[in-house]
Design an enzyme around this catalytic site. Structure first.
Site, PDB file in Angstrom:
ATOM      1  N   SER A 270       0.842  -1.220   0.000  1.00 22.03           N
ATOM      2  CA  SER A 270       0.000   0.000   0.000  1.00 22.03           C
ATOM      3  C   SER A 270       0.863   1.250   0.000  1.00 22.03           C
ATOM      4  CB  SER A 270      -0.873   0.006   1.265  1.00 22.03           C
ATOM      5  OG  SER A 270      -1.538   1.247   1.401  1.00 22.03           O
TER       6      SER A 270
ATOM      7  N   TYR B 128      -1.626  -1.290  10.210  1.00 20.86           N
ATOM      8  CA  TYR B 128      -1.754  -1.445   8.755  1.00 20.86           C
ATOM      9  C   TYR B 128      -0.457  -0.996   8.062  1.00 20.86           C
ATOM     10  CZ  TYR B 128      -3.832  -0.986   4.076  1.00 20.86           C
ATOM     11  OH  TYR B 128      -4.115  -1.103   2.735  1.00 20.86           O
TER      12      TYR B 128
HETATM   13  N1  LIG Z   1      -8.692  -0.063  -1.484  1.00 21.38           N
HETATM   14  C1  LIG Z   1      -7.598   0.622  -1.287  1.00 21.38           C
HETATM   15  O1  LIG Z   1      -7.633   1.856  -1.326  1.00 21.38           O
HETATM   16  C2  LIG Z   1      -6.279  -0.066  -1.081  1.00 21.38           C
HETATM   17  C3  LIG Z   1      -5.118   0.716  -1.150  1.00 21.38           C
HETATM   18  C4  LIG Z   1      -3.894   0.104  -0.936  1.00 21.38           C
HETATM   19  C5  LIG Z   1      -3.838  -1.237  -0.666  1.00 21.38           C
HETATM   20  N2  LIG Z   1      -4.981  -1.970  -0.593  1.00 21.38           N
HETATM   21  C6  LIG Z   1      -4.861  -3.391  -0.297  1.00 21.38           C
HETATM   22  O2  LIG Z   1      -5.477  -4.148  -1.299  1.00 21.38           O
HETATM   23  C7  LIG Z   1      -5.942  -5.377  -0.759  1.00 21.38           C
HETATM   24  C8  LIG Z   1      -7.384  -5.585  -1.137  1.00 21.38           C
HETATM   25  O3  LIG Z   1      -8.162  -4.545  -0.563  1.00 21.38           O
HETATM   26  P1  LIG Z   1      -9.561  -4.052  -1.154  1.00 21.38           P
HETATM   27  O4  LIG Z   1      -9.520  -2.599  -1.178  1.00 21.38           O
HETATM   28  O5  LIG Z   1      -9.896  -4.831  -2.366  1.00 21.38           O
HETATM   29  O6  LIG Z   1     -10.497  -4.454   0.088  1.00 21.38           O
HETATM   30  P2  LIG Z   1     -11.862  -5.277   0.177  1.00 21.38           P
HETATM   31  O7  LIG Z   1     -12.754  -4.957  -0.959  1.00 21.38           O
HETATM   32  O8  LIG Z   1     -12.354  -5.066   1.547  1.00 21.38           O
HETATM   33  O9  LIG Z   1     -11.381  -6.790  -0.030  1.00 21.38           O
HETATM   34  C9  LIG Z   1     -10.599  -7.433   0.936  1.00 21.38           C
HETATM   35  C10 LIG Z   1     -10.620  -8.924   0.650  1.00 21.38           C
HETATM   36  O10 LIG Z   1      -9.832  -9.596   1.638  1.00 21.38           O
HETATM   37  C11 LIG Z   1     -10.633 -10.631   2.241  1.00 21.38           C
HETATM   38  N3  LIG Z   1     -10.208 -10.870   3.607  1.00 21.38           N
HETATM   39  C12 LIG Z   1     -10.171  -9.987   4.637  1.00 21.38           C
HETATM   40  N4  LIG Z   1      -9.767 -10.603   5.756  1.00 21.38           N
HETATM   41  C13 LIG Z   1      -9.550 -11.915   5.442  1.00 21.38           C
HETATM   42  C14 LIG Z   1      -9.117 -13.058   6.171  1.00 21.38           C
HETATM   43  N5  LIG Z   1      -8.818 -13.000   7.469  1.00 21.38           N
HETATM   44  N6  LIG Z   1      -9.006 -14.234   5.504  1.00 21.38           N
HETATM   45  C15 LIG Z   1      -9.292 -14.315   4.196  1.00 21.38           C
HETATM   46  N7  LIG Z   1      -9.697 -13.276   3.444  1.00 21.38           N
HETATM   47  C16 LIG Z   1      -9.822 -12.078   4.070  1.00 21.38           C
HETATM   48  C17 LIG Z   1     -12.063 -10.091   2.121  1.00 21.38           C
HETATM   49  O11 LIG Z   1     -13.041 -11.114   2.167  1.00 21.38           O
HETATM   50  P3  LIG Z   1     -13.795 -11.584   3.514  1.00 21.38           P
HETATM   51  O12 LIG Z   1     -14.094 -10.361   4.317  1.00 21.38           O
HETATM   52  O13 LIG Z   1     -14.981 -12.296   2.965  1.00 21.38           O
HETATM   53  O14 LIG Z   1     -12.840 -12.511   4.182  1.00 21.38           O
HETATM   54  C18 LIG Z   1     -12.023  -9.498   0.727  1.00 21.38           C
HETATM   55  O15 LIG Z   1     -12.193 -10.488  -0.256  1.00 21.38           O
HETATM   56  C19 LIG Z   1      -5.712  -5.292   0.758  1.00 21.38           C
HETATM   57  O16 LIG Z   1      -4.537  -5.955   1.115  1.00 21.38           O
HETATM   58  C20 LIG Z   1      -5.565  -3.803   0.992  1.00 21.38           C
HETATM   59  O17 LIG Z   1      -4.805  -3.529   2.128  1.00 21.38           O
HETATM   60  C21 LIG Z   1      -6.203  -1.412  -0.797  1.00 21.38           C
END
Ligand SMILES: NC(=O)c1ccc[n+]([C@@H]2O[C@H](COP(=O)([O-])OP(=O)(O)OC[C@H]3O[C@@H](n4cnc5c(N)ncnc54)[C@H](OP(=O)(O)O)[C@@H]3O)[C@@H](O)[C@H]2O)c1
Length: 271
Positions: free
Chosen positions: A153, A166
């Site tokens: 991130s 985080y």
């Molecule tokens: N969105 C942003 O702005 C952003 C920016 C930088 C980095 N990121 C990174 O990108 C990645 C994806 O984020 P996103 O924005 O797509 O978030 P999201 O839509 O909330 O998706 C997160 C995914 O991770 C799964 N997850 C969470 N906890 C889990 C666990 N303990 N075991 C298995 N699966 C788990 C969730 O499914 P369940 O809840 O069903 O388990 C979901 O499928 C993350 O690592 C996040 O830190 C996001």
């Protein structure tokens, strides 16, 4: 005479690959799974929510892709072992691992951050990435072939208040990326990371924005607009834009790259 269309038709660039993508029921993981399957990879999805996984899997198989899924909580060692075994049994050796699953955790200052939450946030991002890497590497080494991608991130390279676990987990993933890359480079395995900026369409991003807005006493729209002002392009990124960077790093198009972290943030971090 050969058709000019054939001269310019390219094979799918992940044909024959088997990709395990964590957190692939929604958001960035879902976008990566859809794109990798479109490019010929067999994709193994996992997350905790069955219905989201089933829906992503149906979308992929309706388009002719190879897909299966399993529910798993990747903070649990047994679940990590089970998904790697299951992916291997279904599609053969895992050749691509994408450590994507995660959540932001509490939005509080360091001195108020509950230790149990700190441990949990480290576990889902950093510990699970470490464990899954351990589980797939020996087979990748045996075949001298593999790509591991850690979704880190912008938080790993910036200084945003109220997200200590985080930021620590995401910065830790960059260290893990470099060390694993060093060990794996001469064994046919590449390890890289992506640092996305705000991917505003995802649940994680929207929940974080709403919480921050409440804390600083502005509307969600004002909070987001203020944040986007600090980005050169003045906008957030899409999950699809992150997925295209992931495709690059997991395909032979990036064959000379390992140990790197790429900022896909519209111009926010510069190292
Ligand atoms: N969105 C942003 O702005 C952003 C920016 C930088 C980095 N990121 C990174 O990108 C990645 C994806 O984020 P996103 O924005 O797509 O978030 P999201 O839509 O909330 O998706 C997160 C995914 O991770 C799964 N997850 C969470 N906890 C889990 C666990 N303990 N075991 C298995 N699966 C788990 C969730 O499914 P369940 O809840 O069903 O388990 C979901 O499928 C993350 O690592 C996040 O830190 C996001």
């Amino acid at each position: 005479m050969r058709s000019p269309v054939l001269l310019f038709s390219f094979p799918m660039i992940l044909q024959g690959q088997s990709a395990l993508i964590t957190g692939s029921g929604r958001g960035i993981g879902r976008a990566i799974a859809l794109l990798f399957a479109k490019q010929g990879a067999s994709v193994f999805l996992c997350a905790r929510s069955h219905d989201q996984l089933a829906s992503t899997a149906a979308e992929i198989s309706d388009r002719g892709g190879q897909v299966t899924f399993a529910t798993a909580d990747i903070t649990r060692e047994d679940d990590c072992r089970r998904i790697v075994d299951s992916a291997r049994e279904t599609f053969g050796p895992v050749t691509i691992l994408v450590n994507n699953a995660g959540h932001y955790g509490p939005v509080v200052p360091v001195e108020e951050y509950p230790l149990a939450d700190f441990d949990e946030v480290i576990a889902v991002h950093l510990r699970a990435a470490f464990l899954l890497t351990q589980l797939v590497l020996p087979e990748m080494y045996d075949h001298e072939h593999g790509a591991i991608l850690n979704i880190s991130s912008l938080s790993a390279k910036s200084a945003f208040s109220w997200g200590s676990a985080y930021a620590a987990a995401k910065a830790g993933m960059l260290g893990l990326t470099r060390v694993t890359a060093a060990e794996a480079a001469r064994k046919g395995v590449r390890v890289n990371a992506i640092c996305p900026g705000p991917v505003t369409e995802t649940i994680m991003s929207q929940e974080l924005g709403a919480t921050l807005a409440k804390k600083i006493g502005v509307s969600s729209e004002e909070q987001l607009a203020g944040f986007l002002q600090s980005i050169l392009q003045g906008r957030g990124q899409t999950a699809d834009e992150i997925a295209h960077a992931a495709l690059f790093l997991c395909s032979n198009a990036s064959s000379a790259m390992t140990g790197q972290s790429i900022n896909v943030d519209g111009g926010a971090a510069f190292f």
